[in-house]
Design a protein around this motif. Structure first.
Motif, PDB file in Angstrom:
ATOM      1  N   PRO A 119       0.796  -1.240   0.000  1.00 28.16           N
ATOM      2  CA  PRO A 119       0.000   0.000   0.000  1.00 28.16           C
ATOM      3  C   PRO A 119       0.825   1.285   0.000  1.00 28.16           C
ATOM      4  N   SER A 120       2.104   1.199   0.393  1.00 27.13           N
ATOM      5  CA  SER A 120       2.881   2.447   0.421  1.00 27.13           C
ATOM      6  C   SER A 120       3.452   2.807  -0.954  1.00 27.13           C
ATOM      7  N   LEU A 121       3.403   1.878  -1.909  1.00 20.47           N
ATOM      8  CA  LEU A 121       3.965   2.175  -3.239  1.00 20.47           C
ATOM      9  C   LEU A 121       3.083   3.168  -3.990  1.00 20.47           C
ATOM     10  N   VAL A 122       3.720   4.081  -4.713  1.00 20.20           N
ATOM     11  CA  VAL A 122       2.980   4.971  -5.613  1.00 20.20           C
ATOM     12  C   VAL A 122       2.778   4.200  -6.918  1.00 20.20           C
ATOM     13  N   ILE A 123       1.522   4.034  -7.314  1.00 25.63           N
ATOM     14  CA  ILE A 123       1.260   3.260  -8.526  1.00 25.63           C
ATOM     15  C   ILE A 123       0.943   4.189  -9.689  1.00 25.63           C
ATOM     16  N   PHE A 124       1.816   4.141 -10.678  1.00 25.08           N
ATOM     17  CA  PHE A 124       1.585   4.831 -11.942  1.00 25.08           C
ATOM     18  C   PHE A 124       1.047   3.790 -12.924  1.00 25.08           C
ATOM     19  N   ALA A 125      -0.040   4.086 -13.600  1.00 21.64           N
ATOM     20  CA  ALA A 125      -0.553   3.168 -14.623  1.00 21.64           C
ATOM     21  C   ALA A 125      -0.291   3.801 -15.986  1.00 21.64           C
ATOM     22  N   ASP A 126       0.351   3.059 -16.874  1.00 19.72           N
ATOM     23  CA  ASP A 126       0.534   3.574 -18.234  1.00 19.72           C
ATOM     24  C   ASP A 126      -0.824   3.595 -18.921  1.00 19.72           C
ATOM     25  N   THR A 127      -1.174   4.767 -19.432  1.00 20.21           N
ATOM     26  CA  THR A 127      -2.500   4.935 -20.023  1.00 20.21           C
ATOM     27  C   THR A 127      -2.337   5.062 -21.532  1.00 20.21           C
ATOM     28  N   CYS A 128      -2.415   3.929 -22.216  1.00 20.01           N
ATOM     29  CA  CYS A 128      -2.307   3.966 -23.680  1.00 20.01           C
ATOM     30  C   CYS A 128      -3.107   2.814 -24.259  1.00 20.01           C
ATOM     31  N   LEU A 129      -3.252   2.818 -25.571  1.00 19.53           N
ATOM     32  CA  LEU A 129      -4.071   1.791 -26.199  1.00 19.53           C
ATOM     33  C   LEU A 129      -3.263   0.796 -27.024  1.00 19.53           C
TER      34      LEU A 129
END
Ligand code: PBG
Ligand code: ZN
Length: 332
Positions: A119-129
């Protein structure tokens, strides 16, 4: 013996090497200190797998099934790495990129399980198609052409699905016009005003993405990405793109690829008072890996030199395939 300057009848020459004599003094005066807190680890999650599969094009990296991805996330967390960048991978590709925004799509599954496990990790989600379309393009293709505004709609929908799954930051890497504003709008309307946007702002149509495309299965089936990504020889367009994305609401901007754009990183740092990330991309990693396998480079010192150059140029953090190794190498 008399000092060399006296003998030559001149001022004492400056002895710059005094700062280089021991590891202690070199460390004390070191101008860029690397620590694990500057690193973000990219992670690939495939929805077809039961066990992790090594990636031939990215040695040391895997396709993770969502059920096991917590392992690597926890490892990153325990090494002091603050964030991960998630890439979803699927074999189910269609014109609408439906696995990109499905609530059980691979990115969403991975985000949810990492959120729970670390839970402490910062989650970046790649937003592409591009990993989800049957064309391998970063947007929706209609009559052989990329439809900017139709693409932005799907991208914004994908961002909302990622936020619903628990992503802290969505990270549009498509390079369509007005995606950042549309994503901000969609997130706010869906109740995710706290979810941030890290935009791939200065993203170039580079030859450095080859290993990634085979890992993500996202190579374009026809044509290339030069009608949407920036010409690598026009880096001032990177500045324009950063300015535009900030105006539309980006919280963090990125330069990609980083190693060939250090001067741009430096300029962005001088012009804009915003968080800046640098993507040390797959081809840059591949060059170091391949050369060190041949004995032409020492992997550890080469990787640290490269990541250090990005930080010294002005990046606040570096997204790198060397993150796990580098976190170990830099935490003394
Ligand atoms: C897809 C995407 C790419 C990368 C990140 N997101 C590839 C591309 O634009 O073709 C490249 C990352 C890397 O090479 O490490 N939009
Ligand atoms: Zn893409």
């Amino acid at each position: 013996m008399e000092p060399i300057g006296d003998r030559l009848g001149m001022m004492q020459p400056k002895r710059l090497r005094r700062l280089r004599h021991s590891s202690g003094i070199r460390r004390l005066v070191s101008e860029s200190r690397l620590e694990p807190s500057r690193l973000v680890l990219p992670i690939f999650v495939s929805e077809e797998l039961k066990t992790k599969q090594p990636l031939a094009s990215l040695p040391g990296h895997y396709h993770w099934p969502a059920a096991e991805v917590a392992q690597i996330a926890k490892q990153a967390e325990s090494l002091g790495i603050p964030g991960v960048l998630i890439f979803g991978v699927t074999g189910t590709k269609d014109p609408a990129a439906s696995r990109a925004f499905a609530s059980d799509g691979p990115t969403q599954q991975a985000v949810a399980s990492i959120k729970q496990a670390a839970p402490s990790l910062v989650i970046f989600a790649d937003t592409c198609l591009c990993a989800f379309t049957d064309t391998g393009h970063c947007g929706v293709v209609q009559d052989g052409r990329l439809d900017n505004d139709a693409s932005v709609e799907v991208i914004a929908r994908t961002a909302v699905a990622q936020a619903e799954a628990g992503a802290d930051f969505v990270s549009p890497s498509d390079m369509m016009d007005s995606r950042v504003g549309a994503i901000r709008n969609a997130l706010d309307h869906a109740g995710f005003s706290e979810t941030g946007i890290m935009s791939y702002a200065a993203k170039f149509a580079s030859s450095m993405y080859g290993p990634f495309r085979s890992a993500a299965g996202s190579a374009p089936a026809f044509g290339d990405r030069r009608s949407y990504q920036i010409d690598p020889h026009s880096y001032r367009q990177g500045l324009a793109s950063v300015e535009r994305d900030l105006h539309e609401g980006a919280d963090i901007v990125m330069v990609k690829p980083a190693l060939v754009n250090l001067s741009l990183i430096h300029q962005i740092r001088q012009r804009f008072d915003v968080p800046l990330s640098a993507y040390n991309v797959s081809g840059e990693y591949g060059m170091v890996k391949a050369a060190s396998e041949r004995g032409w480079m020492d992997e550890r010192s080469a990787a640290l030199e490269i990541i250090g150059s990005m930080v010294a140029s002005g990046a606040d953090f570096v997204i790198t395939y060397h993150a796990l190794d580098a976190a170990g190498w830099t935490s003394v």
